[in-house]
Structure formats: structure tokens, C-alpha cells
Design a protein around this motif. Structure first.
Motif, mmCIF file in Angstrom:
data_model
loop_
_atom_site.group_PDB
_atom_site.id
_atom_site.type_symbol
_atom_site.label_atom_id
_atom_site.label_comp_id
_atom_site.label_asym_id
_atom_site.label_seq_id
_atom_site.Cartn_x
_atom_site.Cartn_y
_atom_site.Cartn_z
ATOM 1 N N CYS A 51 -0.494 10.138 -3.721
ATOM 2 C CA CYS A 51 -0.475 9.348 -4.609
ATOM 3 C C CYS A 51 -0.205 8.705 -5.776
ATOM 4 O O CYS A 51 -1.526 9.130 -5.713
ATOM 5 N N CYS A 53 -2.761 6.142 -6.755
ATOM 6 C CA CYS A 53 -4.180 5.858 -6.497
ATOM 7 C C CYS A 53 -4.192 6.319 -6.329
ATOM 8 O O CYS A 53 -6.165 6.247 -6.369
ATOM 9 N N CYS A 81 1.489 6.910 1.960
ATOM 10 C CA CYS A 81 0.120 6.959 1.482
ATOM 11 C C CYS A 81 -0.896 6.481 2.257
ATOM 12 O O CYS A 81 -0.790 5.079 3.388
ATOM 13 N N CYS A 84 -3.436 3.211 0.377
ATOM 14 C CA CYS A 84 -2.876 1.756 -0.206
ATOM 15 C C CYS A 84 -1.496 1.382 0.374
ATOM 16 O O CYS A 84 -1.636 0.293 -0.048
#
Ligand SMILES: [Zn+2]
Length: 178
Positions: A51, A53, A81, A84
Motif C-alpha cells: 500500500c 501507506c 490495505c 489504512c
């Protein structure tokens, strides 16, 4: 006279140009492709997925089917994900891969598509996506059908693996795209 680049040059191109379905994800090129194309494709790339993030833990949402005694996911597939919760509509055969990009799969009807009720979610540790290509995508008369599609999106075979802690890659999805 053909100006087709060498296989090495074509391979380098695909290594440097991930398909657009990876655009909403972090991706890292794997040294050598995992798996192989079912048409005997000469070219292939694999990317570890994560991801944006920073998390590598992605959940797969897709329907499952039994095939040759194995339980495999089938497309379309969505990724979420585990950290997140960002959702990526990952692969849809009506839109992606050789036939999807060139509009050959518009006839896919709802009956043929997996029903939402059969969708399973699986939390994976490390997803690896593999894309396999025929070596004629750089010919002068390509692409056909007047389409202006990037070559990296015209993969004819797609596979998704989970790489386990012991390094073993387990096949999750395999899709013929041309
Ligand atoms: Zn995330």
C-alpha cells in the motif's frame, strides 16, 4: 524490415513500465519473474505489492473456485490495505489485460461474473503480481484495432501469488488475458 527490439530490450522496457493496474500501489520489481505465462510468453515481470501507506499487508477480496483440486481466487479482484483500509479496484477482466484493454471482454455478462455473496477476504503477508507478454507487441503494425494502449497493459497472462515467510510463492489467481 522489422525494427522490433531484442528480447532483452523488450524485457527491460516491461521491467521499467509496470502496468497501470499497479498505479495505486507501491510496487517493487522482483529479480526474475515468478510463474510463467500459459501461452509460452517469452517475457514476464513480477512486482511485490504494497500500500502507499507503507504496509505490505493487503487483503484480497474475490470469489473462489475449485480448479484441479485447488481452491483459487478468480477475477475481478479488489485489494484492501490491512493497515489504512485503502481499497484498490485491482483487476477487472472487462478493463484490464490484453482482451480487456482492447475491448474484447465487453460481452462478459453478470451471469459469468462471480457473485458478491461468494467473495472471500484473505489477509496476505506479501503479494506478488506477475505479468506475461508475447514478443510481438513492438511490431510496427501493433497494436491492432486502432487502439492506443500502452504495451505494458497488454499482458496476455496474469498471476497473483502470496509469498510466504519461507519464501515460497503460492498461486492465488491465474488469468488468461488474451
Ligand atoms: Zn495502507
Amino acid at each position: 524490415m522489422s525494427d522490433r527490439p531484442s528480447l532483452d530490450d523488450q524485457q527491460n522496457y516491461f521491467a521499467q513500465h509496470p502496468p497501470r493496474i499497479l498505479s495505486g500501489l507501491e510496487k517493487f520489481l522482483v529479480d526474475s519473474a515468478i510463474g510463467q505465462g500459459g501461452h509460452g510468453e517469452a517475457l514476464g515481470t513480477s512486482f511485490e505489492l504494497g500500500c502507499v501507506c507503507g504496509s505490505a499487508r493487503l487483503k484480497i477480496e474475490a470469489a473462489k473456485t475449485e480448479w484441479k483440486g485447488e481452491s483459487l481466487f478468480v477475477v475481478p479482484v479488489r485489494l484492501e490495505c490491512a493497515s489504512c483500509r485503502k481499497v484498490v479496484e485491482f483487476f477487472d477482466p472487462e478493463l484490464h489485460g490484453y482482451d480487456g484493454e482492447l475491448g474484447h471482454n465487453k460481452h462478459l455478462n453478470n451471469e459469468a461474473r462471480p457473485q458478491l455473496s461468494s467473495v472471500e477476504t484473505v489477509d496476505t503477508s506479501q503479494l506478488v503480481a506477475s505479468f506475461f507478454y508475447m514478443d510481438d507487441l513492438f511490431c510496427d503494425d501493433f497494436p491492432v484495432d486502432g487502439a492506443s494502449v500502452a504495451k505494458e497493459d497488454l499482458f496476455s497472462w496474469f498471476a497473483l501469488f502470496e509469498r510466504r515467510c519461507d519464501g515460497k510463492a503460492v498461486l492465488l489467481i491465474e488469468e488468461e488475458c488474451a
